[in-house]
Motif scaffolding. Structure first.
Motif, short mmCIF file in Angstrom:
data_model
loop_
_atom_site.label_atom_id
_atom_site.label_comp_id
_atom_site.label_asym_id
_atom_site.label_seq_id
_atom_site.Cartn_x
_atom_site.Cartn_y
_atom_site.Cartn_z
N TYR A 29 6.89 1.79 3.72
CA TYR A 29 5.55 2.57 3.70
C TYR A 29 4.86 2.33 5.02
CZ TYR A 29 1.12 4.41 1.45
OH TYR A 29 0.32 5.22 1.22
N ARG A 30 5.08 1.44 5.77
CA ARG A 30 4.28 1.03 7.09
C ARG A 30 4.72 2.63 8.26
NH1 ARG A 30 3.14 0.55 11.85
NH2 ARG A 30 2.42 -1.38 12.76
N ARG A 31 5.62 3.48 7.53
CA ARG A 31 5.97 4.77 8.67
C ARG A 31 4.76 5.59 8.53
NH1 ARG A 31 7.21 5.61 3.22
NH2 ARG A 31 7.18 7.71 2.43
N VAL A 32 3.71 5.27 7.84
CA VAL A 32 2.36 6.32 7.67
C VAL A 32 1.37 5.81 8.57
CG1 VAL A 32 2.71 7.07 5.15
CG2 VAL A 32 1.32 5.05 5.76
N GLY A 33 1.81 4.42 9.39
CA GLY A 33 1.00 3.75 10.21
C GLY A 33 0.32 2.65 9.79
N ALA A 34 0.03 1.76 10.91
CA ALA A 34 -0.66 0.43 10.47
C ALA A 34 -1.75 0.44 9.58
CB ALA A 34 -0.74 -0.27 11.68
N LYS A 35 -2.70 1.21 10.09
CA LYS A 35 -3.94 1.47 9.21
C LYS A 35 -3.98 1.92 7.85
CE LYS A 35 -8.85 2.96 9.75
NZ LYS A 35 -9.13 3.75 8.60
N ALA A 36 -3.25 2.88 7.57
CA ALA A 36 -2.81 3.52 6.36
C ALA A 36 -2.25 2.34 5.52
CB ALA A 36 -2.10 4.72 6.55
N ALA A 37 -1.20 1.82 5.92
CA ALA A 37 -0.52 0.72 5.31
C ALA A 37 -1.22 -0.12 4.90
CB ALA A 37 0.62 0.53 6.07
N ASP A 38 -2.06 -0.80 5.85
CA ASP A 38 -2.83 -1.94 5.47
C ASP A 38 -3.94 -1.39 4.38
OD1 ASP A 38 -2.25 -3.94 6.96
OD2 ASP A 38 -3.54 -3.63 8.59
N GLU A 39 -4.52 -0.32 4.59
CA GLU A 39 -5.23 0.25 3.33
C GLU A 39 -4.99 0.50 2.18
OE1 GLU A 39 -7.09 3.62 5.16
OE2 GLU A 39 -8.61 2.70 6.32
N ALA A 40 -3.43 0.63 1.95
CA ALA A 40 -2.63 0.83 0.74
C ALA A 40 -2.26 -0.34 0.03
CB ALA A 40 -1.50 1.61 1.02
N VAL A 41 -2.38 -1.44 0.58
CA VAL A 41 -2.14 -2.62 0.07
C VAL A 41 -3.32 -3.57 -0.75
CG1 VAL A 41 -1.44 -5.22 0.61
CG2 VAL A 41 -0.25 -3.30 1.57
N ARG A 42 -3.10 -4.12 -1.99
CA ARG A 42 -4.08 -4.73 -2.61
C ARG A 42 -3.36 -6.13 -3.08
NH1 ARG A 42 -5.79 -0.57 -1.15
NH2 ARG A 42 -7.01 1.21 -2.32
N THR A 43 -4.36 -7.18 -2.86
CA THR A 43 -3.72 -8.50 -3.15
C THR A 43 -4.71 -9.13 -4.12
OG1 THR A 43 -4.85 -9.33 -1.03
CG2 THR A 43 -2.38 -8.91 -0.95
N TRP A 44 -4.38 -10.18 -5.15
CA TRP A 44 -5.27 -10.90 -5.77
C TRP A 44 -5.10 -12.50 -5.67
CZ3 TRP A 44 -3.30 -6.14 -6.91
CH2 TRP A 44 -4.46 -5.33 -7.57
N ARG A 45 -5.91 -13.14 -5.33
CA ARG A 45 -5.74 -14.54 -5.03
C ARG A 45 -6.06 -15.59 -6.30
NH1 ARG A 45 -5.18 -15.02 0.51
NH2 ARG A 45 -5.26 -13.27 1.64
#
Length: 275
Positions: A29-45
């Motif tokens: 997914y990182r192929r779309v660029g660093a910013k877009a890839a970061d924004e596509a990730v969700r985490t729960w802690r």
């Protein structure tokens, strides 16, 4: 965000667990660029660590997995379901949406209880890498930054709606997950006919194929099997315990190609859908 999620996902990959979101999925997914890839990730802690990771793969699909020791955690399942089912939480919009949920988890059960349905089936496949992989029988090139255009061109010619470009290959390859990845092409008389990228999750863990494609002008000649064998061999060199891949069950040609390369089909998996 992406790098932290990748580190968690690496730790969760085991051969004895059902097919799940892999760090290579985030790497691809990182192929779309660093910013877009970061924004596509969700985490729960929980308890000071990441316990669930999601990838918003497009506007209406969340690919989700949870930590192995939290698969039966009812409290976490409720948190996830509440966040995902409420459009105002910003995870998925209203309307028809999909979740790739980990099979056999309390979260998946809870989503069914809330009226979500099974969508079309997918077939995960796995090849054990304890023994050496047979020679693919064709010339294989390892692709670096200087030949990214070759790899990208084959992938574009393999998938009807592909938007993969040389620029996107470079964006993918500078991401941290690609440190444990390889892109390969198969050549027939000097012509690139098939391509693959494989992603290691570390020594002794399953590695992922994402993507594999055969140029539309060179199908039916065994090049899909050949490039898949080459990818499996590359994963073995990277220390992977097995090679895994998941493809729509309706894509009989892809399933047959992976079987011909020594992969065994695992139980089908289904996205969950809310209409």
């Amino acid at each position: 965000m992406l790098d932290e999620a990748v580190r968690a996902l690496r730790e969760w990959q085991h051969d004895d667990t059902p097919f799940q979101l892999h760090p290579g999925d985030l790497g691809w997914y990182r192929r779309v660029g660093a910013k877009a890839a970061d924004e596509a990730v969700r985490t729960w802690r929980g308890d000071g660590r990441i316990v669930a990771v999601g990838l918003l793969d497009g506007a209406d699909l969340l690919r989700l997995t949870v930590a192995p020791d939290a698969r039966a955690d009812g409290e976490l399942a409720l948190r996830l379901a509440n966040d995902i089912c409420a459009p105002d939480r910003g995870v998925l919009p209203s309307g028809t949406v999909y979740v790739e949920s980990p099979r056999g988890t309390r979260f998946q059960e809870l989503m069914f209880e809330r009226g979500w349905q099974s969508d079309v089936p997918w077939t995960p496949l796995r090849r054990d890498l304890a023994a050496p992989v047979p020679d693919p029988g064709v010339w294989i090139d390892v692709i670096g930054h200087d030949h990214a255009d070759v790899h990208a061109a084959v992938i574009r010619a393999s998938f009807e709606k592909s938007t993969f470009t040389e620029e996107r290959w470079h964006a993918m390859a500078v991401g941290s997950p690609y440190a444990d990845a390889r892109s390969l092409v198969a050549l027939d008389r000097g012509v690139a006919v098939a391509a693959i990228t494989v992603w290691s999750a570390g020594t002794g863990r399953p590695g992922l194929i994402e993507p594999m494609g055969v140029h539309r002008d060179h199908r039916g000649k065994g090049f899909g099997t050949a490039i898949t064998l080459a990818g499996a061999a590359a994963l073995r060199e990277l220390g992977s315990s097995s090679a895994v891949v998941c493809t729509p069950s309706s894509n009989a040609g892809a399933v047959a190609t992976y079987r011909a390369a020594g992969f065994t089909a695992l139980p089908e998996v289904f996205d969950q859908r809310r209409d």
